[in-house]
Design a protein around this motif. Structure first.
Motif, PDB file in Angstrom:
ATOM      1  N   GLN A   1       0.843  -1.179   0.000  1.00  0.00           N
ATOM      2  CA  GLN A   1       0.000   0.000   0.000  1.00  0.00           C
ATOM      3  C   GLN A   1       0.888   1.242   0.000  1.00  0.00           C
ATOM      4  OE1 GLN A   1      -3.238   0.103  -0.290  1.00  0.00           O
ATOM      5  NE2 GLN A   1      -3.669   2.258   0.159  1.00  0.00           N
ATOM      6  N   VAL A   2       0.529   2.184  -0.845  1.00  0.00           N
ATOM      7  CA  VAL A   2       1.243   3.444  -0.959  1.00  0.00           C
ATOM      8  C   VAL A   2       0.335   4.556  -0.473  1.00  0.00           C
ATOM      9  CG1 VAL A   2       2.347   5.078  -2.527  1.00  0.00           C
ATOM     10  CG2 VAL A   2       2.642   2.616  -2.869  1.00  0.00           C
ATOM     11  N   GLN A   3       0.899   5.459   0.294  1.00  0.00           N
ATOM     12  CA  GLN A   3       0.169   6.607   0.783  1.00  0.00           C
ATOM     13  C   GLN A   3       0.757   7.876   0.199  1.00  0.00           C
ATOM     14  OE1 GLN A   3       0.554   7.675   4.999  1.00  0.00           O
ATOM     15  NE2 GLN A   3      -1.662   8.056   5.061  1.00  0.00           N
ATOM     16  N   LEU A   4      -0.105   8.751  -0.274  1.00  0.00           N
ATOM     17  CA  LEU A   4       0.297  10.058  -0.762  1.00  0.00           C
ATOM     18  C   LEU A   4      -0.249  11.112   0.186  1.00  0.00           C
ATOM     19  CD1 LEU A   4      -0.519   9.740  -4.582  1.00  0.00           C
ATOM     20  CD2 LEU A   4       1.616   9.187  -3.406  1.00  0.00           C
ATOM     21  N   VAL A   5       0.609  12.002   0.618  1.00  0.00           N
ATOM     22  CA  VAL A   5       0.218  13.044   1.551  1.00  0.00           C
ATOM     23  C   VAL A   5       0.619  14.384   0.974  1.00  0.00           C
ATOM     24  CG1 VAL A   5       0.445  13.977   3.868  1.00  0.00           C
ATOM     25  CG2 VAL A   5       0.449  11.505   3.522  1.00  0.00           C
ATOM     26  N   GLU A   6      -0.379  15.237   0.714  1.00  0.00           N
ATOM     27  CA  GLU A   6      -0.133  16.578   0.215  1.00  0.00           C
ATOM     28  C   GLU A   6       0.044  17.549   1.375  1.00  0.00           C
ATOM     29  OE1 GLU A   6      -3.452  14.937  -2.621  1.00  0.00           O
ATOM     30  OE2 GLU A   6      -3.058  14.947  -0.461  1.00  0.00           O
ATOM     31  N   SER A   7       0.773  18.602   1.102  1.00  0.00           N
ATOM     32  CA  SER A   7       0.923  19.672   2.068  1.00  0.00           C
ATOM     33  C   SER A   7       1.214  20.963   1.315  1.00  0.00           C
ATOM     34  CB  SER A   7       2.035  19.378   3.078  1.00  0.00           C
ATOM     35  OG  SER A   7       3.290  19.255   2.435  1.00  0.00           O
ATOM     36  N   ALA A  24       5.170  10.377  -1.291  1.00  0.00           N
ATOM     37  CA  ALA A  24       4.700   9.004  -1.375  1.00  0.00           C
ATOM     38  C   ALA A  24       5.488   8.145  -0.403  1.00  0.00           C
ATOM     39  CB  ALA A  24       4.849   8.465  -2.793  1.00  0.00           C
ATOM     40  N   SER A  25       4.783   7.347   0.367  1.00  0.00           N
ATOM     41  CA  SER A  25       5.432   6.470   1.328  1.00  0.00           C
ATOM     42  C   SER A  25       4.873   5.062   1.218  1.00  0.00           C
ATOM     43  CB  SER A  25       5.271   6.990   2.755  1.00  0.00           C
ATOM     44  OG  SER A  25       3.908   7.044   3.128  1.00  0.00           O
ATOM     45  N   GLY A  26       5.653   4.113   1.641  1.00  0.00           N
ATOM     46  CA  GLY A  26       5.284   2.720   1.583  1.00  0.00           C
ATOM     47  C   GLY A  26       6.522   1.885   1.337  1.00  0.00           C
ATOM     48  N   SER A  27       6.318   0.682   0.853  1.00  0.00           N
ATOM     49  CA  SER A  27       7.437  -0.204   0.579  1.00  0.00           C
ATOM     50  C   SER A  27       7.155  -1.011  -0.676  1.00  0.00           C
ATOM     51  CB  SER A  27       7.698  -1.139   1.763  1.00  0.00           C
ATOM     52  OG  SER A  27       6.581  -1.980   2.014  1.00  0.00           O
ATOM     53  N   GLY A  28       8.225  -1.418  -1.320  1.00  0.00           N
ATOM     54  CA  GLY A  28       8.109  -2.283  -2.468  1.00  0.00           C
ATOM     55  C   GLY A  28       7.488  -1.628  -3.691  1.00  0.00           C
ATOM     56  N   VAL A  99       2.228   3.933  -9.759  1.00  0.00           N
ATOM     57  CA  VAL A  99       3.272   3.281  -8.984  1.00  0.00           C
ATOM     58  C   VAL A  99       3.501   1.873  -9.497  1.00  0.00           C
ATOM     59  CG1 VAL A  99       3.889   2.448  -6.685  1.00  0.00           C
ATOM     60  CG2 VAL A  99       2.799   4.672  -6.951  1.00  0.00           C
ATOM     61  N   GLY A 100       4.774   1.521  -9.662  1.00  0.00           N
ATOM     62  CA  GLY A 100       5.139   0.166 -10.022  1.00  0.00           C
ATOM     63  C   GLY A 100       5.260  -0.707  -8.794  1.00  0.00           C
ATOM     64  N   PRO A 101       5.365  -2.002  -8.988  1.00  0.00           N
ATOM     65  CA  PRO A 101       5.588  -2.656 -10.287  1.00  0.00           C
ATOM     66  C   PRO A 101       4.328  -2.947 -11.087  1.00  0.00           C
ATOM     67  CG  PRO A 101       5.664  -4.291  -8.557  1.00  0.00           C
ATOM     68  CD  PRO A 101       5.486  -2.962  -7.870  1.00  0.00           C
ATOM     69  N   PHE A 102       3.161  -2.691 -10.544  1.00  0.00           N
ATOM     70  CA  PHE A 102       1.928  -3.096 -11.197  1.00  0.00           C
ATOM     71  C   PHE A 102       1.076  -1.927 -11.665  1.00  0.00           C
ATOM     72  CE2 PHE A 102       2.927  -6.524  -8.096  1.00  0.00           C
ATOM     73  CZ  PHE A 102       3.316  -7.470  -9.021  1.00  0.00           C
TER      74      PHE A 102
END
Length: 117
Positions: A1-7, A24-28, A99-102
């Protein structure tokens, strides 16, 4: 899961500037294309600016010459420098990333930009 946080949103007078950030934060994952959209009151969602991983950019005609999109790939962050703001720029600005890989699409929750005249 990727999280995007605007500021970076807020209230600014016409003619002023703001810089929006989206991290953008997360892993993989690896970020491909990053975009800024906006939605003004009563208006549909509008694509504002795009930057691909190689750095190429594109802008809506309404913001060309005033807005600049950029990215820091090391930090998975995209920026939108907004200059010469006018009340028509008032909107909620949303960050979007492919976002990759998918090739999944992720959205931030938005940050409000309010330009007063």
């Amino acid at each position: 899961q990727v999280q995007l946080v605007e500021s970076g949103g807020g209230l600014v007078q016409a003619g002023g500037s703001l810089r929006l950030s989206c991290a953008a934060s997360g892993s993989g994952f690896s970020v491909k294309t990053m975009r800024w959209y906006r939605q003004a009151p009563g208006n549909p969602l509008e694509l504002v600016a795009v930057v691909i991983s190689g750095g190429s950019t594109n802008y809506a005609d309404s913001v060309k010459g005033r807005f600049t999109i950029s990215r820091d790939n090391a930090e998975n962050t995209v920026y939108l420098q907004m200059n010469s703001l006018n009340p028509e720029d008032t909107a909620v600005y949303y960050c979007n990333a492919v976002v990759g890989p998918f090739f999944m699409n992720y959205w931030g929750k938005g940050t409000l930009v309010n330009v007063s005249s």
